[in-house]
Motif scaffolding. Structure first.
Motif, PDB file in Angstrom:
ATOM      1  N   ASP A 150       0.812  -1.225   0.000  1.00  0.00           N
ATOM      2  CA  ASP A 150       0.000   0.000   0.000  1.00  0.00           C
ATOM      3  C   ASP A 150       0.845   1.274   0.000  1.00  0.00           C
ATOM      4  OD1 ASP A 150      -2.449  -1.328   0.017  1.00  0.00           O
ATOM      5  OD2 ASP A 150      -2.408  -1.564   2.199  1.00  0.00           O
ATOM      6  N   TRP A 151       1.910   1.301   0.813  1.00  0.00           N
ATOM      7  CA  TRP A 151       2.637   2.561   1.010  1.00  0.00           C
ATOM      8  C   TRP A 151       3.387   3.015  -0.239  1.00  0.00           C
ATOM      9  CZ3 TRP A 151       8.117   3.140   1.224  1.00  0.00           C
ATOM     10  CH2 TRP A 151       8.856   1.952   1.163  1.00  0.00           C
ATOM     11  N   PRO A 175       9.547   1.576   4.763  1.00  0.00           N
ATOM     12  CA  PRO A 175       9.903   3.005   4.680  1.00  0.00           C
ATOM     13  C   PRO A 175      11.229   3.319   5.382  1.00  0.00           C
ATOM     14  CG  PRO A 175       7.588   2.753   5.260  1.00  0.00           C
ATOM     15  CD  PRO A 175       8.175   1.378   5.269  1.00  0.00           C
ATOM     16  N   GLU A 176      11.520   2.641   6.490  1.00  0.00           N
ATOM     17  CA  GLU A 176      12.772   2.918   7.219  1.00  0.00           C
ATOM     18  C   GLU A 176      13.978   2.542   6.351  1.00  0.00           C
ATOM     19  OE1 GLU A 176       9.487   1.892   8.560  1.00  0.00           O
ATOM     20  OE2 GLU A 176      10.604   0.080   9.084  1.00  0.00           O
ATOM     21  N   ARG A 177      13.855   1.465   5.616  1.00  0.00           N
ATOM     22  CA  ARG A 177      14.959   1.029   4.749  1.00  0.00           C
ATOM     23  C   ARG A 177      15.152   2.035   3.602  1.00  0.00           C
ATOM     24  NH1 ARG A 177      19.643  -0.667   3.339  1.00  0.00           N
ATOM     25  NH2 ARG A 177      19.768  -1.747   1.357  1.00  0.00           N
ATOM     26  N   LEU A 178      14.047   2.530   3.067  1.00  0.00           N
ATOM     27  CA  LEU A 178      14.134   3.533   2.001  1.00  0.00           C
ATOM     28  C   LEU A 178      14.832   4.788   2.537  1.00  0.00           C
ATOM     29  CD1 LEU A 178      13.521   4.663  -0.796  1.00  0.00           C
ATOM     30  CD2 LEU A 178      11.196   5.195  -0.016  1.00  0.00           C
ATOM     31  N   LEU A 198      18.497   4.177   2.822  1.00  0.00           N
ATOM     32  CA  LEU A 198      19.119   4.209   1.490  1.00  0.00           C
ATOM     33  C   LEU A 198      19.300   5.650   1.024  1.00  0.00           C
ATOM     34  CD1 LEU A 198      17.320   1.206  -0.224  1.00  0.00           C
ATOM     35  CD2 LEU A 198      19.799   1.487  -0.038  1.00  0.00           C
ATOM     36  N   ASN A 199      18.302   6.480   1.275  1.00  0.00           N
ATOM     37  CA  ASN A 199      18.398   7.897   0.872  1.00  0.00           C
ATOM     38  C   ASN A 199      19.601   8.560   1.541  1.00  0.00           C
ATOM     39  OD1 ASN A 199      14.777   8.488   0.794  1.00  0.00           O
ATOM     40  ND2 ASN A 199      16.136   7.650  -0.751  1.00  0.00           N
ATOM     41  N   ARG A 200      19.829   8.229   2.809  1.00  0.00           N
ATOM     42  CA  ARG A 200      20.986   8.813   3.512  1.00  0.00           C
ATOM     43  C   ARG A 200      22.291   8.327   2.865  1.00  0.00           C
ATOM     44  NH1 ARG A 200      17.583   8.003   7.960  1.00  0.00           N
ATOM     45  NH2 ARG A 200      18.500   5.986   8.495  1.00  0.00           N
TER      46      ARG A 200
END
Ligand SMILES: C[S@@+](CC[C@H](N)C(=O)[O-])C[C@H]1O[C@@H](n2cnc3c(N)ncnc32)[C@H](O)[C@@H]1O
Length: 395
Positions: A126-127, A317-320, A323-325
């Motif tokens: 969903d997210w 979302p935490e993993r994304l 990764l962004n960091r």
């Protein structure tokens, strides 16, 4: 093996994958213990397993069951294909056992494909619906539908070894049929005989490499001038640096934070007929600055989820955010090694803006001496994987 027995094998393998085993490993383990299975059987079983993993959410919903299992996914997948699952789950010969009373009741009460909510029908968590819609706009539905199916296999013709016609002829002589792809000048789509690629002379002599067409197109879009010095900062197995080196003559350097990932690079470079020097992190400043630094950063791989469908279901979302960091940190490190007037290239195999345009915007806000010179986005509707390229010029 009968079609029913293949489905029974897929059920068994899916149960292992659902218990946490990697799909490739579960398939290999099964094949080792099932010498009676021929190559066609193994290929068909593999297709079932990967289809079920790509379409895990819709298949489970179509089975009517709440908990994922190999049987539930295959029941749902059969229904999706218009096959009555009871004709396969017959309990006869090597076919999987009859539906239990509970399975039959769940199936009778299951919604139709047309009644599934959007995220379920398109097999998305969903997210991820909102960010993918934001990125793909009117293409969202078609692109996500494409992601529910097997990805095409592409080869890159190594210009250092021959041209596209040479490669097509050599491959055809070994029973591998290909057609040119419109995405990249050196890209061939394999239409038959894919299982023979890695043992073919064309592959073993470096005339062709396995590489997605969108990756190839991104490398072709890089402005490379003969004689340049370039660093592939996240080189991994070297797919990008080898593709660049095949395009123009230059001095090629490869680095990876995990140097073990570059273990195959010398052999691949030799096969391809190009020279690539591996650098440790400590050795980079001694070789800098470079005309081009490429950062093919770690990402969610959301553009490649047709090939790695388990990753779609495990991403959080935490993993994304983590990764962004990492993506920001890599860009900030790599820019140190770009000469004035040189280029910093950024690539991901992701469809998500948070890994793509948003990272570039964050970088430009922080490093005022860079400007965005080129940006390319590829979706599965272009034929290959989802992919992103940005080229940043240092003043
Ligand atoms: C997407 S993969 C690269 C794939 C490769 N370029 C290819 O075409 O085959 C990303 C790579 O970045 C590496 N990496 C992760 N963090 C890094 C860092 N801080 N600096 C350099 N490389 C890093 C990973 O080890 C991984 O091999």
């Amino acid at each position: 093996m009968t079609p029913e027995a293949r489905i029974g094998a897929a059920v068994e393998i899916l149960d292992r994958v659902l218990a946490g085993e990697a799909a490739e490993r579960a398939l290999t383990t099964w094949a080792r213990g099932s010498r009676f299975a021929g190559s066609r059987d193994r290929a068909a079983i593999r297709d079932h397993v990967y289809d079920a993993l790509r379409r895990r959410r819709s298949a489970l919903a179509l089975s009517g069951q709440a908990a994922p299992s190999g049987r539930a996914l295959m029941i749902g997948l059969l229904r999706d294909a218009g096959t009555d699952p009871t004709t396969i789950f017959s309990g006869q010969g090597y076919a999987p056992a009859h539906l239990t009373g509970d399975e039959a009741a769940a199936l009778a009460a299951a919604p139709s494909a047309a009644a599934l909510p959007e995220a379920v029908a398109l097999d998305l968590p969903d997210w991820l619906v909102a960010p993918l819609k934001a990125r793909l706009g009117a293409d969202f539905h078609a692109a996500m539908e494409a992601m529910r199916h097997r990805a095409p296999i592409f080869l890159r013709v190594n210009a250092a070894r021959g041209d596209r016609d040479d490669a097509m002829a050599a491959l055809a002589a070994e029973g591998i049929a290909t057609r040119p792809s419109v995405l990249a000048a050196g890209a061939l789509e394999v239409t038959d005989g894919a299982a023979r690629i890695k043992s073919s002379q064309a592959y073993l002599t470096g005339l062709v490499e396995l590489q997605d067409a969108a990756s190839q197109a991104a490398v072709e879009a890089l402005p490379l001038q003969a004689g340049l010095r370039a660093l592939d900062y996240c080189a991994g197995g070297g797919g990008k640096v080898l593709a660049m080196a095949a395009r123009v003559r230059g001095s090629w350097f490869a680095h990876d934070a995990d140097s073990r990932r570059m273990a195959d690079l010398p052999a691949r470079a030799e096969r391809a007929g190009v020279a690539v020097r591996r650098l440790t992190t400590a050795a980079i400043p001694g070789e800098a600055p470079f005309d081009l630094v490429l950062t093919d950063v770690p990402c969610t791989g959301s553009g490649t989820w047709r090939r790695t469908p388990q990753a779609k279901w495990t991403l959080r979302p935490e993993r994304l955010a983590a990764l962004n960091r990492t993506q920001d940190e890599i860009l900030a490190e790599a820019q140190n090694f770009v000469r004035p007037g040189g280029l910093l290239a950024y690539m991901t195999c992701s469809l998500l803006d948070s890994e793509n345009a948003e990272r570039i915007a964050a970088f430009l806000a922080r490093f005022a001496d860079f400007t965005l010179e080129l940006e390319r986005r590829f979706s599965p509707l272009d034929g290959g994987d989802g992919f992103y390229l940005a080229c940043l010029r240092r003043r």
